[in-house]
Design a protein around this motif. Structure first.
Motif, PDB file in Angstrom:
ATOM      1  N   ALA A 135      37.981  73.776  48.751  1.00 22.85           N
ATOM      2  CA  ALA A 135      37.903  75.056  48.590  1.00 22.85           C
ATOM      3  C   ALA A 135      38.110  75.390  47.093  1.00 22.85           C
ATOM      4  CB  ALA A 135      38.922  75.595  49.437  1.00 22.85           C
ATOM      5  N   LEU A 136      38.998  74.627  46.505  1.00 27.71           N
ATOM      6  CA  LEU A 136      39.147  75.064  45.190  1.00 27.71           C
ATOM      7  C   LEU A 136      37.981  74.796  44.199  1.00 27.71           C
ATOM      8  CD1 LEU A 136      41.395  75.469  42.684  1.00 27.71           C
ATOM      9  CD2 LEU A 136      41.717  73.098  42.801  1.00 27.71           C
ATOM     10  N   VAL A 137      37.205  73.536  44.414  1.00 24.29           N
ATOM     11  CA  VAL A 137      35.890  73.322  43.496  1.00 24.29           C
ATOM     12  C   VAL A 137      34.678  73.729  44.059  1.00 24.29           C
ATOM     13  CG1 VAL A 137      37.490  71.260  42.892  1.00 24.29           C
ATOM     14  CG2 VAL A 137      35.899  70.984  44.606  1.00 24.29           C
ATOM     15  N   ASP A 138      34.895  74.592  45.245  1.00 20.65           N
ATOM     16  CA  ASP A 138      33.459  74.970  45.827  1.00 20.65           C
ATOM     17  C   ASP A 138      32.623  75.756  45.066  1.00 20.65           C
ATOM     18  OD1 ASP A 138      32.026  75.624  48.152  1.00 20.65           O
ATOM     19  OD2 ASP A 138      32.587  77.833  48.009  1.00 20.65           O
ATOM     20  N   GLY A 139      31.274  75.454  44.903  1.00 18.65           N
ATOM     21  CA  GLY A 139      30.566  75.893  44.359  1.00 18.65           C
ATOM     22  C   GLY A 139      30.119  75.290  42.510  1.00 18.65           C
ATOM     23  N   LEU A 140      30.976  74.400  42.354  1.00 17.18           N
ATOM     24  CA  LEU A 140      30.910  73.583  40.997  1.00 17.18           C
ATOM     25  C   LEU A 140      30.039  72.380  41.220  1.00 17.18           C
ATOM     26  CD1 LEU A 140      34.585  73.708  39.309  1.00 17.18           C
ATOM     27  CD2 LEU A 140      32.607  75.129  39.207  1.00 17.18           C
ATOM     28  N   GLY A 141      29.391  71.944  42.234  1.00 16.54           N
ATOM     29  CA  GLY A 141      28.511  70.952  42.649  1.00 16.54           C
ATOM     30  C   GLY A 141      29.159  69.503  42.108  1.00 16.54           C
ATOM     31  N   LEU A 142      30.436  69.455  42.653  1.00 12.69           N
ATOM     32  CA  LEU A 142      31.021  68.075  42.319  1.00 12.69           C
ATOM     33  C   LEU A 142      31.192  67.087  43.207  1.00 12.69           C
ATOM     34  CD1 LEU A 142      33.874  69.710  40.130  1.00 12.69           C
ATOM     35  CD2 LEU A 142      31.991  68.434  39.265  1.00 12.69           C
ATOM     36  N   ASP A 143      30.337  67.264  44.499  1.00 10.47           N
ATOM     37  CA  ASP A 143      30.457  66.291  45.417  1.00 10.47           C
ATOM     38  C   ASP A 143      29.989  64.845  44.992  1.00 10.47           C
ATOM     39  OD1 ASP A 143      30.738  68.313  47.174  1.00 10.47           O
ATOM     40  OD2 ASP A 143      28.670  68.279  47.961  1.00 10.47           O
ATOM     41  N   GLY A 144      31.041  64.099  45.296  1.00  7.86           N
ATOM     42  CA  GLY A 144      30.926  62.412  44.839  1.00  7.86           C
ATOM     43  C   GLY A 144      31.632  62.158  43.404  1.00  7.86           C
ATOM     44  N   ARG A 145      32.017  63.140  42.688  1.00  6.29           N
ATOM     45  CA  ARG A 145      32.523  63.090  41.282  1.00  6.29           C
ATOM     46  C   ARG A 145      33.972  63.179  41.356  1.00  6.29           C
ATOM     47  NH1 ARG A 145      28.739  62.449  37.271  1.00  6.29           N
ATOM     48  NH2 ARG A 145      26.638  63.107  38.016  1.00  6.29           N
ATOM     49  N   LEU A 146      34.697  63.456  42.340  1.00  6.19           N
ATOM     50  CA  LEU A 146      36.052  63.578  42.451  1.00  6.19           C
ATOM     51  C   LEU A 146      36.809  62.429  43.360  1.00  6.19           C
ATOM     52  CD1 LEU A 146      36.595  67.483  42.911  1.00  6.19           C
ATOM     53  CD2 LEU A 146      36.470  66.288  40.733  1.00  6.19           C
ATOM     54  N   LYS A 147      38.077  62.267  43.045  1.00  3.20           N
ATOM     55  CA  LYS A 147      38.897  61.123  43.757  1.00  3.20           C
ATOM     56  C   LYS A 147      39.960  62.013  43.944  1.00  3.20           C
ATOM     57  CE  LYS A 147      36.722  57.049  42.226  1.00  3.20           C
ATOM     58  NZ  LYS A 147      35.571  57.846  41.025  1.00  3.20           N
ATOM     59  N   VAL A 148      40.318  62.274  45.311  1.00  2.00           N
ATOM     60  CA  VAL A 148      41.522  63.072  45.808  1.00  2.00           C
ATOM     61  C   VAL A 148      42.556  62.338  46.650  1.00  2.00           C
ATOM     62  CG1 VAL A 148      42.493  65.424  46.465  1.00  2.00           C
ATOM     63  CG2 VAL A 148      40.476  64.963  45.357  1.00  2.00           C
ATOM     64  N   PHE A 149      43.864  62.129  46.422  1.00  2.00           N
ATOM     65  CA  PHE A 149      44.831  61.685  47.128  1.00  2.00           C
ATOM     66  C   PHE A 149      46.029  62.644  47.551  1.00  2.00           C
ATOM     67  CE2 PHE A 149      42.532  58.571  44.638  1.00  2.00           C
ATOM     68  CZ  PHE A 149      42.139  57.648  45.412  1.00  2.00           C
ATOM     69  N   THR A 150      46.716  62.290  48.565  1.00  2.00           N
ATOM     70  CA  THR A 150      47.960  63.028  48.534  1.00  2.00           C
ATOM     71  C   THR A 150      49.005  62.249  49.346  1.00  2.00           C
ATOM     72  OG1 THR A 150      47.348  63.843  50.892  1.00  2.00           O
ATOM     73  CG2 THR A 150      46.822  65.161  49.168  1.00  2.00           C
ATOM     74  N   GLY A 151      50.420  62.609  48.861  1.00  2.00           N
ATOM     75  CA  GLY A 151      51.489  61.481  49.284  1.00  2.00           C
ATOM     76  C   GLY A 151      52.476  61.685  48.332  1.00  2.00           C
ATOM     77  N   PRO A 152      53.539  60.953  48.431  1.00  2.00           N
ATOM     78  CA  PRO A 152      54.760  60.879  47.792  1.00  2.00           C
ATOM     79  C   PRO A 152      54.751  59.990  46.755  1.00  2.00           C
ATOM     80  CG  PRO A 152      55.212  59.711  49.737  1.00  2.00           C
ATOM     81  CD  PRO A 152      53.926  60.104  49.796  1.00  2.00           C
ATOM     82  N   ALA A 153      55.525  60.076  45.566  1.00  2.16           N
ATOM     83  CA  ALA A 153      55.428  59.220  44.463  1.00  2.16           C
ATOM     84  C   ALA A 153      56.521  57.857  45.012  1.00  2.16           C
ATOM     85  CB  ALA A 153      56.194  59.876  43.261  1.00  2.16           C
ATOM     86  N   GLN A 154      55.969  57.052  44.442  1.00  3.29           N
ATOM     87  CA  GLN A 154      56.760  55.855  44.677  1.00  3.29           C
ATOM     88  C   GLN A 154      57.502  55.109  43.552  1.00  3.29           C
ATOM     89  OE1 GLN A 154      56.573  54.496  47.889  1.00  3.29           O
ATOM     90  NE2 GLN A 154      55.373  56.154  48.671  1.00  3.29           N
ATOM     91  N   ALA A 155      58.743  54.590  44.045  1.00  5.48           N
ATOM     92  CA  ALA A 155      59.390  53.830  42.850  1.00  5.48           C
ATOM     93  C   ALA A 155      58.574  52.880  42.163  1.00  5.48           C
ATOM     94  CB  ALA A 155      60.552  53.198  43.515  1.00  5.48           C
ATOM     95  N   PRO A 156      58.660  52.470  40.838  1.00  4.37           N
ATOM     96  CA  PRO A 156      59.737  53.194  39.833  1.00  4.37           C
ATOM     97  C   PRO A 156      59.156  54.307  39.137  1.00  4.37           C
ATOM     98  CG  PRO A 156      58.491  51.565  38.864  1.00  4.37           C
ATOM     99  CD  PRO A 156      57.680  51.706  40.169  1.00  4.37           C
ATOM    100  N   THR A 157      58.427  55.334  39.996  1.00  5.44           N
ATOM    101  CA  THR A 157      57.994  56.525  39.234  1.00  5.44           C
ATOM    102  C   THR A 157      59.318  57.376  38.639  1.00  5.44           C
ATOM    103  OG1 THR A 157      55.904  56.703  40.493  1.00  5.44           O
ATOM    104  CG2 THR A 157      56.710  58.506  39.455  1.00  5.44           C
ATOM    105  N   ASP A 158      59.215  57.969  37.352  1.00  3.47           N
ATOM    106  CA  ASP A 158      60.159  58.702  37.137  1.00  3.47           C
ATOM    107  C   ASP A 158      59.780  60.267  37.158  1.00  3.47           C
ATOM    108  OD1 ASP A 158      62.287  60.281  35.475  1.00  3.47           O
ATOM    109  OD2 ASP A 158      62.436  58.769  34.193  1.00  3.47           O
ATOM    110  N   VAL A 159      59.994  60.649  38.352  1.00  2.00           N
ATOM    111  CA  VAL A 159      59.595  62.013  38.498  1.00  2.00           C
ATOM    112  C   VAL A 159      59.732  63.154  37.398  1.00  2.00           C
ATOM    113  CG1 VAL A 159      59.465  63.954  40.012  1.00  2.00           C
ATOM    114  CG2 VAL A 159      59.301  61.731  40.910  1.00  2.00           C
TER     115      VAL A 159
END
Length: 279
Positions: A135-159
């Protein structure tokens, strides 16, 4: 102007006389020429529609401006700038666009900033919440040009360190402190002509902070983060000024009713017979 429209026009099927805009913004020291220029630019951008009633010109919202104002209303008055119930979920977005796509890149970055993303560099952006990226990028014609992931940060990430890297906390804090210096006092803006002027000034200034604030998890922000006090001050002043400001605005606003566009009748289905089919 967006604050005024969101406060007093959104949700009403009306168009407002241009003179009412001029009178309202005169309270803020804004001249007639600047108001008329702003109205014209907003028409050109599809944010306002002109409606003529006799010799008078009125301006009403469009579907685009209604969507923007509803989103802003949610951001300002419902969600706010404090992320106090974060569940640890991040949205990570990566993109690479050719140099010839400069305008698209600019639009994408603007949308990412509004959605609370910060840049880690090399086309990688993070937001401390789930984000509806399609929904955020709707209309920009970016199909196939974005990579999107969701989830928690993993150690040893310093948030906290990652937040400082992706988000410029210094200017954010400075903006909130400047807001508090102006508004966190018993009688803010004593020279304003009335509560409508005070409420418009306060709401517009807070909207600018909300637009810039990525709503970071409070648990990972420095102690004494000024947005905590700022959010409280905004809600207190809203309770104090909202009703009298609306009374002044409604009394001074000349409107005409705007009817929604008629719905088009759907075409007959392919299975329906034409009236001439028995001829």
């Amino acid at each position: 102007m967006l604050t005024y429209l969101g406060n007093y026009v959104l949700g009403r099927r009306v168009a407002v006389f241009s003179g009412s805009f001029i009178d309202a913004f005169a309270r803020l020291g804004v001249g007639e020429h600047a108001v008329r220029s702003t109205l014209a630019r907003m028409v050109d951008r599809g944010l306002l529609a002109r409606h003529r009633a006799g010799r008078r010109m009125h301006f009403g919202l469009t579907p685009r401006s209604e969507a923007i104002l509803l989103d802003g209303e949610d951001r300002v008055w419902r969600r706010g700038v404090l992320n106090t119930d974060w569940d640890g979920t991040w949205t990570v977005l990566a993109f690479s666009l050719p140099e010839s796509w400069r305008r698209v890149r600019h639009d994408l970055r603007a949308r990412l900033g509004w959605a609370g993303f910060g840049s880690l560099g090399n086309g990688t952006w993070i937001a401390p919440s789930p984000v509806d990226v399609p929904a955020l990028v709707d209309g920009l014609g970016l199909d196939g040009r974005l990579k999107v992931f969701t989830g928690p940060a993993q150690a040893p990430t310093d948030v906290p360190a990652m937040l400082r890297e992706a988000f410029d906390l210094g200017p954010l804090a400075a903006g909130h402190r400047a807001f508090l210096r102006r508004w966190d006092r018993p009688e803010p803006l004593p020279g304003a002509p009335d509560d409508l002027a005070r409420y418009l000034w306060m709401s517009a200034e807070w909207l600018e902070l909300v637009r810039a604030d990525p709503r970071l998890p409070v648990e990972h922000l420095p102690d004494g983060w000024p947005a905590v006090r700022g959010q409280r001050v905004v809600m207190e002043l809203r309770r104090r000024w909202e009703a009298p400001a609306r009374g002044i605005a409604d009394a001074a606003m000349e409107c005409v009713e705007v009817r929604p566009p008629p719905r088009l009748r759907p075409p007959p289905s392919s299975s329906a017979r034409s009236p001439r089919s028995d001829a």
